[in-house]
Design a protein around this motif. Structure first.
Motif, PDB file in Angstrom:
ATOM      1  N   ASN A 137     -31.562  17.154 -25.433  1.00  0.00           N
ATOM      2  CA  ASN A 137     -32.737  16.287 -25.287  1.00  0.00           C
ATOM      3  C   ASN A 137     -33.814  16.953 -24.427  1.00  0.00           C
ATOM      4  OD1 ASN A 137     -31.531  16.216 -22.813  1.00  0.00           O
ATOM      5  ND2 ASN A 137     -31.239  13.984 -22.733  1.00  0.00           N
ATOM      6  N   LYS A 138     -33.713  18.284 -24.311  1.00  0.00           N
ATOM      7  CA  LYS A 138     -34.643  19.016 -23.456  1.00  0.00           C
ATOM      8  C   LYS A 138     -35.522  19.955 -24.282  1.00  0.00           C
ATOM      9  CE  LYS A 138     -34.185  18.300 -18.917  1.00  0.00           C
ATOM     10  NZ  LYS A 138     -35.347  18.074 -18.035  1.00  0.00           N
TER      11      LYS A 138
ATOM     12  N   PHE B 215     -39.434  32.694 -23.516  1.00  0.00           N
ATOM     13  CA  PHE B 215     -40.074  33.517 -22.485  1.00  0.00           C
ATOM     14  C   PHE B 215     -40.331  34.921 -23.022  1.00  0.00           C
ATOM     15  CE2 PHE B 215     -40.636  36.097 -18.788  1.00  0.00           C
ATOM     16  CZ  PHE B 215     -41.093  35.261 -17.774  1.00  0.00           C
ATOM     17  N   TYR B 216     -41.613  35.259 -23.177  1.00  0.00           N
ATOM     18  CA  TYR B 216     -42.005  36.596 -23.629  1.00  0.00           C
ATOM     19  C   TYR B 216     -42.281  37.476 -22.424  1.00  0.00           C
ATOM     20  CZ  TYR B 216     -44.668  40.349 -25.852  1.00  0.00           C
ATOM     21  OH  TYR B 216     -45.122  41.579 -26.272  1.00  0.00           O
ATOM     22  N   GLU B 217     -41.496  38.536 -22.264  1.00  0.00           N
ATOM     23  CA  GLU B 217     -41.681  39.445 -21.133  1.00  0.00           C
ATOM     24  C   GLU B 217     -42.672  40.532 -21.537  1.00  0.00           C
ATOM     25  OE1 GLU B 217     -38.658  40.574 -17.880  1.00  0.00           O
ATOM     26  OE2 GLU B 217     -38.587  42.228 -19.311  1.00  0.00           O
ATOM     27  N   ARG B 218     -43.931  40.299 -21.204  1.00  0.00           N
ATOM     28  CA  ARG B 218     -45.008  41.232 -21.539  1.00  0.00           C
ATOM     29  C   ARG B 218     -44.854  42.549 -20.787  1.00  0.00           C
ATOM     30  NH1 ARG B 218     -49.529  42.288 -18.782  1.00  0.00           N
ATOM     31  NH2 ARG B 218     -49.227  40.503 -17.418  1.00  0.00           N
ATOM     32  N   ALA B 219     -44.457  42.485 -19.534  1.00  0.00           N
ATOM     33  CA  ALA B 219     -44.258  43.678 -18.710  1.00  0.00           C
ATOM     34  C   ALA B 219     -42.863  43.602 -18.100  1.00  0.00           C
ATOM     35  CB  ALA B 219     -45.318  43.762 -17.605  1.00  0.00           C
ATOM     36  N   ARG B 220     -42.226  44.754 -17.963  1.00  0.00           N
ATOM     37  CA  ARG B 220     -40.841  44.799 -17.510  1.00  0.00           C
ATOM     38  C   ARG B 220     -40.657  44.076 -16.184  1.00  0.00           C
ATOM     39  NH1 ARG B 220     -36.135  46.697 -18.087  1.00  0.00           N
ATOM     40  NH2 ARG B 220     -36.662  47.652 -20.072  1.00  0.00           N
ATOM     41  N   GLY B 221     -39.594  43.276 -16.128  1.00  0.00           N
ATOM     42  CA  GLY B 221     -39.199  42.618 -14.886  1.00  0.00           C
ATOM     43  C   GLY B 221     -39.804  41.254 -14.662  1.00  0.00           C
ATOM     44  N   GLN B 222     -40.700  40.781 -15.545  1.00  0.00           N
ATOM     45  CA  GLN B 222     -41.372  39.493 -15.315  1.00  0.00           C
ATOM     46  C   GLN B 222     -40.378  38.337 -15.203  1.00  0.00           C
ATOM     47  OE1 GLN B 222     -44.195  39.441 -18.650  1.00  0.00           O
ATOM     48  NE2 GLN B 222     -45.872  39.458 -17.185  1.00  0.00           N
ATOM     49  N   TYR B 223     -39.382  38.334 -16.074  1.00  0.00           N
ATOM     50  CA  TYR B 223     -38.417  37.228 -16.068  1.00  0.00           C
ATOM     51  C   TYR B 223     -37.679  37.155 -14.734  1.00  0.00           C
ATOM     52  CZ  TYR B 223     -34.693  34.135 -17.851  1.00  0.00           C
ATOM     53  OH  TYR B 223     -33.818  33.089 -18.040  1.00  0.00           O
ATOM     54  N   LEU B 224     -37.171  38.302 -14.263  1.00  0.00           N
ATOM     55  CA  LEU B 224     -36.437  38.333 -12.999  1.00  0.00           C
ATOM     56  C   LEU B 224     -37.345  37.996 -11.817  1.00  0.00           C
ATOM     57  CD1 LEU B 224     -34.188  41.496 -13.483  1.00  0.00           C
ATOM     58  CD2 LEU B 224     -33.489  39.097 -13.573  1.00  0.00           C
TER      59      LEU B 224
ATOM     60  N   ASP C 242     -34.179  27.918 -15.230  1.00  0.00           N
ATOM     61  CA  ASP C 242     -33.128  28.346 -16.154  1.00  0.00           C
ATOM     62  C   ASP C 242     -32.969  27.373 -17.316  1.00  0.00           C
ATOM     63  OD1 ASP C 242     -32.675  30.541 -14.585  1.00  0.00           O
ATOM     64  OD2 ASP C 242     -30.909  29.719 -13.574  1.00  0.00           O
ATOM     65  N   ILE C 243     -33.158  26.090 -17.040  1.00  0.00           N
ATOM     66  CA  ILE C 243     -33.056  25.088 -18.106  1.00  0.00           C
ATOM     67  C   ILE C 243     -34.245  25.199 -19.054  1.00  0.00           C
ATOM     68  CG2 ILE C 243     -33.125  22.602 -18.586  1.00  0.00           C
ATOM     69  CD1 ILE C 243     -31.580  22.216 -15.928  1.00  0.00           C
ATOM     70  N   GLU C 244     -35.426  25.388 -18.480  1.00  0.00           N
ATOM     71  CA  GLU C 244     -36.642  25.441 -19.293  1.00  0.00           C
ATOM     72  C   GLU C 244     -36.806  26.784 -19.996  1.00  0.00           C
ATOM     73  OE1 GLU C 244     -40.789  25.379 -17.554  1.00  0.00           O
ATOM     74  OE2 GLU C 244     -40.731  23.358 -18.402  1.00  0.00           O
ATOM     75  N   ASN C 245     -36.299  27.860 -19.386  1.00  0.00           N
ATOM     76  CA  ASN C 245     -36.422  29.211 -19.950  1.00  0.00           C
ATOM     77  C   ASN C 245     -35.035  29.842 -20.081  1.00  0.00           C
ATOM     78  OD1 ASN C 245     -39.569  29.781 -19.697  1.00  0.00           O
ATOM     79  ND2 ASN C 245     -38.918  28.819 -17.785  1.00  0.00           N
ATOM     80  N   PRO C 246     -34.198  29.349 -20.980  1.00  0.00           N
ATOM     81  CA  PRO C 246     -32.838  29.907 -21.100  1.00  0.00           C
ATOM     82  C   PRO C 246     -32.874  31.385 -21.450  1.00  0.00           C
ATOM     83  CG  PRO C 246     -33.369  28.485 -22.970  1.00  0.00           C
ATOM     84  CD  PRO C 246     -34.461  28.294 -21.975  1.00  0.00           C
ATOM     85  N   LYS C 247     -31.917  32.136 -20.898  1.00  0.00           N
ATOM     86  CA  LYS C 247     -31.881  33.585 -21.123  1.00  0.00           C
ATOM     87  C   LYS C 247     -31.775  33.910 -22.613  1.00  0.00           C
ATOM     88  CE  LYS C 247     -31.957  37.710 -19.358  1.00  0.00           C
ATOM     89  NZ  LYS C 247     -30.857  38.346 -18.606  1.00  0.00           N
ATOM     90  N   SER C 248     -31.160  33.023 -23.381  1.00  0.00           N
ATOM     91  CA  SER C 248     -31.019  33.263 -24.822  1.00  0.00           C
ATOM     92  C   SER C 248     -32.358  33.199 -25.548  1.00  0.00           C
ATOM     93  CB  SER C 248     -30.062  32.245 -25.434  1.00  0.00           C
ATOM     94  OG  SER C 248     -30.563  30.931 -25.259  1.00  0.00           O
TER      95      SER C 248
ATOM     96  N   SER D 167     -37.268  28.599  -5.361  1.00  0.00           N
ATOM     97  CA  SER D 167     -36.197  28.058  -4.534  1.00  0.00           C
ATOM     98  C   SER D 167     -34.978  27.795  -5.424  1.00  0.00           C
ATOM     99  CB  SER D 167     -36.648  26.750  -3.888  1.00  0.00           C
ATOM    100  OG  SER D 167     -36.827  25.737  -4.880  1.00  0.00           O
ATOM    101  N   PRO D 168     -33.794  27.586  -4.843  1.00  0.00           N
ATOM    102  CA  PRO D 168     -32.602  27.317  -5.677  1.00  0.00           C
ATOM    103  C   PRO D 168     -32.796  26.162  -6.653  1.00  0.00           C
ATOM    104  CG  PRO D 168     -31.940  27.804  -3.428  1.00  0.00           C
ATOM    105  CD  PRO D 168     -33.435  27.747  -3.418  1.00  0.00           C
TER     106      PRO D 168
END
Length: 693
Positions: A379-380, A385-394, A409-415, A401-402
């Motif tokens: 239901n989310k 997430f498009y990583e235009r330049a290396r390292g943006q996601y990290l 992580d919920i909004e931008n799943p690694k998959s 904050s935690p």
């Protein structure tokens, strides 16, 4: 390990192969290899161990470099450690395979049509063109030393180097935020002599610059050690798309080497830092950290080709070099601009596709704003997430904050994370160029860059939000096939990447033949591949697999067959009996255009509302100052001046949505042309140092 196990289980791949696929992608991005073809062979021959896990493509298409790879994977949850003796053992088996491949008796013992037979056939057929053998060890262990392009001897008078990419090195590469691993060149200690230089900047300038004259032999030897890794990524893509050696440059080296300095435009390069010494002979550059050639890739590659063909001519060759020192903290931002403008007078400008090219900027903006519909069973709404330049996601994730990180992580799943080479691979598959995709990430990206860059220069209007949504749908289809193809009973146990790109191209080709289009909008709406489309794709995949694994007469290597236009022509001609499912996964072109028009209408309204809110938030004083600057410098048309006047009268007068959009465009253009508002924070202004001359 948990992530690798999940990927392997989901796609029915062996964990070792899943690890290799992931790490090999990193090496292609780094420029260490052009492509990577999985082999996974281990045996004994004449009492010696022979082993090869992958081969880095045809050396005849890689400046004569034969890259062979061994993958040392450990399933342990805690990283193990290996030492030089372990690496030597792995490299020894790899050398044995290369040497054995040149013997007819060994090749005849290999199973016909197998990946190891293909690798051995490629090695022997290309051997006369091989100028260097590069041994690469990929491992998830921790290696006790740091090894980069070390000379290890010769095989039949061909020099051999070895390189170790261990867990620590991959981690540094992943977390550095840089598009490439840093190369440190010690000109004096490793390449004969320091570089005589003249300072081309004054004390207090934003960046230090130097003018240098470099010997042809020295430059060729530096390139011989690091190869394409020495080139800025966009220059590398251009060379792989167009070819490295320029005939005119080659002829000058051969016939008039002493005139090279006069005829050639020279190189432009950047470095994070340099070590400079001064003596009675003047200034010299001893060492450069993170050296990148941003213009002059063909010059460098042509000199390198001469190193093996006619090394004596290089003694009379001298090359001019403009070196700019760009501090590490701003290099990712500034170096692409230097590269862009250094290449603005030659053909690479038509193919430039820097990470800050407007296309990538727009895709990034869509990926941060556009919410994908909730997938079935959830239901989310999420984002891709498009990583235009290396390292943006990290970087984005790390600065939160935690609690914010959990939401991220919920909004931008690694998959749902993807990079430029993913985008290029998927788009070129749907553009029916599977032979190009099969040539590897960098070569494919070079062709993609030329194609999209040319289309963008003619009109960027089609690259809208609907285009982005359909791109995501293409990613969903591609990644779905990555999971389901290895699970099919007809799957041959390899060539997955070739099968997937050819499958997509075949289905797209057949829909065009039927005067239809794939219904990508339904894939976007459901964030999944409908059953009818899944079945249609798998029927095409089985036919594609049959053609891919049965090369035409005279072609012994299946992987190389997959890189040929003849392979695509054979698959395109093949007949697939789709059945009734086919009509359920296609739409008429007019229906697709209607969807795009509706989306554009809704997007335009949303954009105008957002622009109006932004213009009001910026406030009248800013718009008044911008208008004064434009009038003083004659930058704006009467219509634009009128819109800025309306904005400067806020809140008494409110600009319309359309006027607000134009006001934002004026503001962006003004900043590109050097406008700095008094309210801006002090920073390095790209426009002030990167304007072409």
């Amino acid at each position: 390990m948990a992530e690798l196990d999940a990927v392997a289980e989901e796609s029915s791949l062996d964990v070792k192969e899943a690890f290799f696929e992931r790490m090999a992608n990193r090496l292609e991005m780094e420029g260490e290899i052009v492509t990577s073809d999985w082999v996974d062979f281990s045996d004994r021959n004449s009492g010696k161990p022979v082993r090869i896990d992958a081969i880095g493509g045809d050396p005849r298409e890689s400046e004569g470099v034969l890259s062979v790879i061994v993958s040392d994977f450990h399933p342990d949850a805690t990283p193990v450690k290996i030492n030089a003796a372990d690496a030597k053992k792995s490299f020894g088996s790899l050398i044995n395979f290369v040497a054995a491949s040149r013997r007819a008796a060994f090749r005849s013992d290999l199973m016909e049509g197998s990946s190891e037979a293909g690798a051995a056939s490629l090695i022997t057929s290309a051997w006369s063109s091989v100028t260097k053998v590069k041994l690469i060890l990929i491992t998830n262990a921790i290696y006790s030393a740091r090894t980069d392009a070390v000379l290890a001897g010769k095989i039949a008078d061909v020099p051999v180097t070895y390189n170790v990419w261990d867990l620590s090195r991959f981690h540094r590469f992943e977390t550095s935020g840089h598009a490439r691993e840093k190369i440190i060149v010690n000109f004096r200690d490793d390449f004969g002599e320091a570089l005589p230089a003249l300072a081309a900047s004054r004390s207090g300038d934003r960046l230090d610059s130097y003018l240098i004259v470099m010997g042809g032999t020295q430059l060729a030897k530096i390139y011989d050690k690091w190869g394409a890794r020495l080139l800025e990524s966009n220059v590398r893509s251009f060379l792989q798309a167009r070819g490295a050696v320029n005939r005119g440059i080659r002829d000058t080296i051969k016939d008039e080497p002493e005139m090279f300095f006069s005829y050639n435009n020279g190189l432009s390069a950047t470095a994070d830092e340099v070590e400079v010494v001064r003596s009675e002979n003047g200034m010299q550059i001893v060492r450069a950290t993170n050296l990148q050639i941003v213009n002059g890739g063909q010059t460098t590659a042509s000199l390198h080709a001469a190193l093996s063909a006619s090394p004596e001519t290089l003694d009379n060759v001298h090359v001019q070099l403009k070196l700019t020192v760009v501090p590490d903290e701003v290099s990712e931002e500034i170096v692409p601009f230097i590269s862009k403008y250094a290449n603005s007078q030659n053909k690479v400008s038509a193919a430039d596709f820097f990470s800050n090219h407007p296309f990538h900027m727009r895709m990034e903006e869509f990926s941060r704003r556009v919410l994908a519909p909730a997938a079935e069973g959830t239901n989310k709404e999420t984002k891709w997430f498009y990583e235009r330049a290396r390292g943006q996601y990290l970087v984005e994730r790390a600065k939160k904050s935690p609690a914010e990180r959990r939401r991220f992580d919920i909004e931008n799943p690694k998959s749902q994370y993807f990079v430029k080479t993913d985008l290029a691979k998927v788009e070129m598959s749907f553009r029916m160029q599977p032979d190009t995709v099969s040539k590897g990430a960098q070569k494919n990206f070079g062709t993609f860059a030329q194609t999209i860059g040319s289309e963008w220069s003619r009109s960027d209007s089609k690259f809208d939000e609907t285009w982005f949504k359909r791109l995501v749908a293409k990613l969903i289809v591609f990644r779905h096939l990555e999971k389901v193809v290895p699970k099919q009973p007809w799957y041959p146990g390899g060539y997955r990447a070739n099968i997937i790109t050819y499958t997509i191209a075949k289905v797209v080709s057949d829909t065009h033949e039927a005067e239809k289009l794939l219904d990508l909008d339904s894939v976007w709406r459901t964030q999944s591949v409908p059953r009818a489309l899944n079945d249609t794709l798998l029927m095409a995949a089985e036919v594609a697999t049959t053609v891919i694994t049965a090369p035409e007469a005279g072609v012994n290597n299946i992987t190389e067959w997959g890189k040929k236009q003849a392979c695509w022509a054979a698959i395109e001609r093949a007949v697939v009996e789709y059945g009734d499912d086919f009509k359920d996964c296609v739409v008429a072109p007019e229906e697709a255009r209607t969807t795009q028009r509706d989306d554009r209408r809704n997007t335009s309204m949303d954009a105008e509302i957002a622009a109006q809110q932004n213009v009001i938030a910026i406030g009248a004083p800013f718009w008044s100052r911008l208008r004064d600057w434009g009038r003083a410098n004659r930058k704006f048309s009467p219509t634009e001046d009128g819109i800025l006047r309306t904005c400067s009268l806020l809140p008494g007068r409110i600009p319309s949505g359309r006027q607000s959009v134009i006001a934002e465009q004026i503001m962006l253009r003004a900043r590109e042309e050097g406008y700095v508002d008094e309210a801006d924070s002090p920073r390095i202004k790209i426009s002030a140092i990167s304007r072409p001359h």
